[in-house]
Design an enzyme around this catalytic site. Structure first.
Site, PDB file in Angstrom:
ATOM      1  N   HIS A   1      -3.909   1.166   8.212  1.00  0.00           N
ATOM      2  CA  HIS A   1      -4.498   0.791   6.927  1.00  0.00           C
ATOM      3  C   HIS A   1      -5.945   0.324   7.066  1.00  0.00           C
ATOM      4  CE1 HIS A   1      -4.144  -0.705   2.740  1.00  0.00           C
ATOM      5  NE2 HIS A   1      -4.966  -1.653   3.145  1.00  0.00           N
TER       6      HIS A   1
ATOM      7  N   ASN B   1     -13.300  10.210  -1.161  1.00  0.00           N
ATOM      8  CA  ASN B   1     -14.067   9.121  -1.774  1.00  0.00           C
ATOM      9  C   ASN B   1     -13.830   7.899  -0.915  1.00  0.00           C
ATOM     10  OD1 ASN B   1     -14.615  10.779  -4.000  1.00  0.00           O
ATOM     11  ND2 ASN B   1     -12.817  10.045  -5.094  1.00  0.00           N
TER      12      ASN B   1
ATOM     13  N   CYS C   1       0.689   3.441   3.317  1.00  0.00           N
ATOM     14  CA  CYS C   1       1.148   2.971   4.619  1.00  0.00           C
ATOM     15  C   CYS C   1       2.526   3.576   4.896  1.00  0.00           C
ATOM     16  CB  CYS C   1       1.228   1.447   4.625  1.00  0.00           C
ATOM     17  SG  CYS C   1      -0.335   0.639   5.029  1.00  0.00           S
TER      18      CYS C   1
ATOM     19  N   CYS D   1       0.856  -1.187   0.000  1.00  0.00           N
ATOM     20  CA  CYS D   1       0.000   0.000   0.000  1.00  0.00           C
ATOM     21  C   CYS D   1       0.889   1.233   0.000  1.00  0.00           C
ATOM     22  CB  CYS D   1      -0.903   0.004   1.229  1.00  0.00           C
ATOM     23  SG  CYS D   1      -1.751   1.582   1.454  1.00  0.00           S
TER      24      CYS D   1
ATOM     25  N   GLN E   1      -8.458  13.632  -0.812  1.00  0.00           N
ATOM     26  CA  GLN E   1      -7.667  14.389  -1.777  1.00  0.00           C
ATOM     27  C   GLN E   1      -8.036  15.864  -1.693  1.00  0.00           C
ATOM     28  OE1 GLN E   1      -7.114  12.471  -5.765  1.00  0.00           O
ATOM     29  NE2 GLN E   1      -8.775  11.164  -5.066  1.00  0.00           N
TER      30      GLN E   1
ATOM     31  N   HIS F   1      -6.630   2.310   2.033  1.00  0.00           N
ATOM     32  CA  HIS F   1      -6.076   3.100   3.140  1.00  0.00           C
ATOM     33  C   HIS F   1      -6.879   4.402   3.299  1.00  0.00           C
ATOM     34  CE1 HIS F   1      -2.372   3.715   5.648  1.00  0.00           C
ATOM     35  NE2 HIS F   1      -3.022   4.859   5.792  1.00  0.00           N
TER      36      HIS F   1
ATOM     37  N   HIS G   1      -7.971   7.794   3.189  1.00  0.00           N
ATOM     38  CA  HIS G   1      -7.331   8.993   2.634  1.00  0.00           C
ATOM     39  C   HIS G   1      -8.338   9.831   1.868  1.00  0.00           C
ATOM     40  CE1 HIS G   1      -7.460   6.533  -1.000  1.00  0.00           C
ATOM     41  NE2 HIS G   1      -7.181   7.609  -1.712  1.00  0.00           N
TER      42      HIS G   1
HETATM   43 ZN   LIG Z   1      -2.104   1.357   3.755  1.00  0.00          ZN
END
Ligand SMILES: [Zn+2]
Length: 360
Positions: free
Chosen positions: A136, A176, A74, A71, A191, A187, A189
Site C-alpha cells: 500500500h 493518476n 490491498c 483499502c 486504470q 494504493h 494503481h
Molecule cells: Zn492498499
C-alpha cells in the site's frame, strides 16, 4: 510472468499476473456478499465539436461501500475482505465496480430528446483497475525493474484482450497519481479504459500524422525524435530503445514524453528488449520527477497507442507523463485560456523544465 484468471463474487473478472511462475497459486475465493454489478453508462456526441462525452451519472444506483479504513486494493486479510481475494499478489487486474464504460449496459434511444444532431449510444466499453503491487505504501517509481516489466506485459495483455471486446475502438492504459490529481485511493494503481470511439486527441494526432506523411513520406514522431536527439536540449534520459524528452511545445509545468526508437502501433507490438529497456528508462524518469521538488510528484501518465482498427500504420506508441505542479506547493489551474479555448499558457520553457529534471 504467470497469469491466473478468476471471478469476483458479483461476476466481475479478476486476473493475477505474477512476476515468476513459482508464485503461490492464486485460488482464493471472494466470500463477500456483493450485489450484482449493474452499470449504467451512455455516450452523447457534442453536435458542435463532434466529440463524444461519456455519462455515468447512474453508476451508484446500488450502494456498496467498504469500511473507510479498508483499502479495497490491498490483499484480503482475515476478516477484511477487499476487491482482491488473495492474501498477496504481484500485479492484480479487475473490472471496475463502478465503470464509466461497460460491456453490458442498457440500450438508449439513438438521439437526445429526438434531436437528430445529438447522437446518443449505450456506453459500451470496458474499465479495469490495475494494482501494481500489494504494498500500500509505495509508488510506481519505487517498483523494481522486474515488476515494471510485468506491468508492461500486463498492459500489452489487456490491450489485446480489450481489442476483442465488441465495440471497443481504442485502449487507454493510464495512471493518476497524487491527491492533486483527485486520487482518493493511495494504493499504487492505474486504470485501463476501452472506449467505444477513437478519442478526440488521437483523431487529431492521426490527422496531423497523415498530413505530415503525405508531405514528407516519413512519420512526424520519428522525425521529432531524431531532431530532439540531435538538439539534445530537451532530452532527459536515453536508453537503447527509448528516449525521454520534454516536448518542444510542452503544455504542462512538468511534461515528459517517453518514445520508442522504432515505429510500433501499440504495446503488444513491443519486443522483449524494448519492454525491458522501457522499464529501466521509465524508472529513471520517475525518479527525476520526484526529485524535482523533493516530494512525490503528482502526475498523470497516459499511453498513446493506435486505435484497434484504424491508423495502425500512422500511430507511434508513446507515453506522455505530466504534472499540474508548477512549484513544490503551487498547482497550475486550467483557467480561461486552457479550459475555454484549449490554448495552454506555460510559465516555464521546455528547455528550463528539461534542465531542472536533468539537474535534480
Ligand atoms: Zn492498499
Amino acid at each position: 510472468m504467470r497469469r491466473t484468471a478468476a471471478k469476483l463474487a458479483d461476476g466481475r473478472e479478476i486476473i493475477y499476473f505474477d512476476d515468476t511462475p513459482d508464485a503461490p497459486p492464486r485460488t482464493a475465493v471472494d466470500t463477500r456478499d456483493l450485489p450484482e454489478s449493474q452499470p449504467h453508462s451512455e455516450v452523447r456526441r457534442d453536435p458542435l465539436t463532434g466529440e463524444w462525452v461519456a455519462m455515468a451519472a447512474h453508476r451508484q444506483t446500488r450502494t456498496y461501500k467498504p469500511p473507510a479504513d479498508l483499502c479495497p486494493l490491498c490483499p484480503t486479510a482475515p476478516g477484511k475482505p477487499t476487491e482482491i481475494p488473495e492474501s498477496s499478489y504481484d500485479v492484480a487486474v479487475f473490472e471496475n465496480r463502478f465503470p464509466s464504460l461497460a460491456e453490458h449496459v442498457p440500450d438508449v434511444p439513438s438521439t437526445v430528446d429526438g434531436m437528430p444532431m445529438v447522437h446518443r449510444a449505450a456506453g459500451r466499453g470496458r474499465c479495469e483497475v490495475v494494482c501494481f503491487t500489494s504494498d500500500h505504501n509505495t509508488s510506481f517509481g519505487e517498483l523494481t525493474p522486474h515488476r515494471v516489466r510485468t506491468v508492461v506485459d500486463v498492459w500489452a495483455d489487456r490491450t489485446e484482450a480489450f481489442a476483442e471486446v465488441p465495440g471497443v475502438a481504442q485502449v487507454f492504459p493510464f495512471e493518476n497519481r497524487g491527491e492533486e490529481i483527485g486520487v482518493t485511493l493511495h494504493h499504487p494503481h492505474g486504470q485501463i479504459y476501452g472506449y467505444p470511439f477513437v478519442t478526440p486527441k488521437t483523431e487529431r494526432m492521426l490527422s496531423v500524422a497523415g498530413e505530415y506523411f503525405a508531405e514528407h513520406g516519413t512519420h512526424v514522431m520519428g522525425d521529432v525524435l531524431a531532431a530532439e536527439r540531435a538538439a539534445g536540449t530537451r532530452i532527459i534520459a536515453e536508453g537503447e530503445h527509448w528516449t525521454a524528452f520534454v516536448p518542444a511545445a510542452a503544455r504542462w509545468p512538468v511534461e515528459v514524453h517517453v518514445v520508442p526508437h522504432r515505429q510500433v502501433p501499440d504495446l503488444p507490438a513491443l519486443t522483449d528488449a524494448e519492454r525491458d529497456d522501457f522499464a529501466h528508462l521509465y524508472l529513471r524518469v520517475l525518479h527525476m520527477m520526484d526529485a524535482l521538488y523533493d516530494r512525490p510528484l503528482p502526475y498523470i501518465a497516459a499511453w498513446h497507442q493506435a486505435p484497434v482498427r484504424t491508423g495502425r500504420d500512422l500511430s507511434w506508441l508513446h507515453l506522455e507523463v505530466f504534472s499540474v505542479l508548477r512549484t513544490k506547493d503551487k498547482l497550475k489551474y486550467l483557467a480561461g485560456s486552457e479550459s475555454g479555448m484549449g490554448v495552454w499558457i506555460n510559465d516555464v520553457t521546455p528547455e528550463q523544465i528539461a534542465e531542472r529534471l536533468r539537474g535534480s
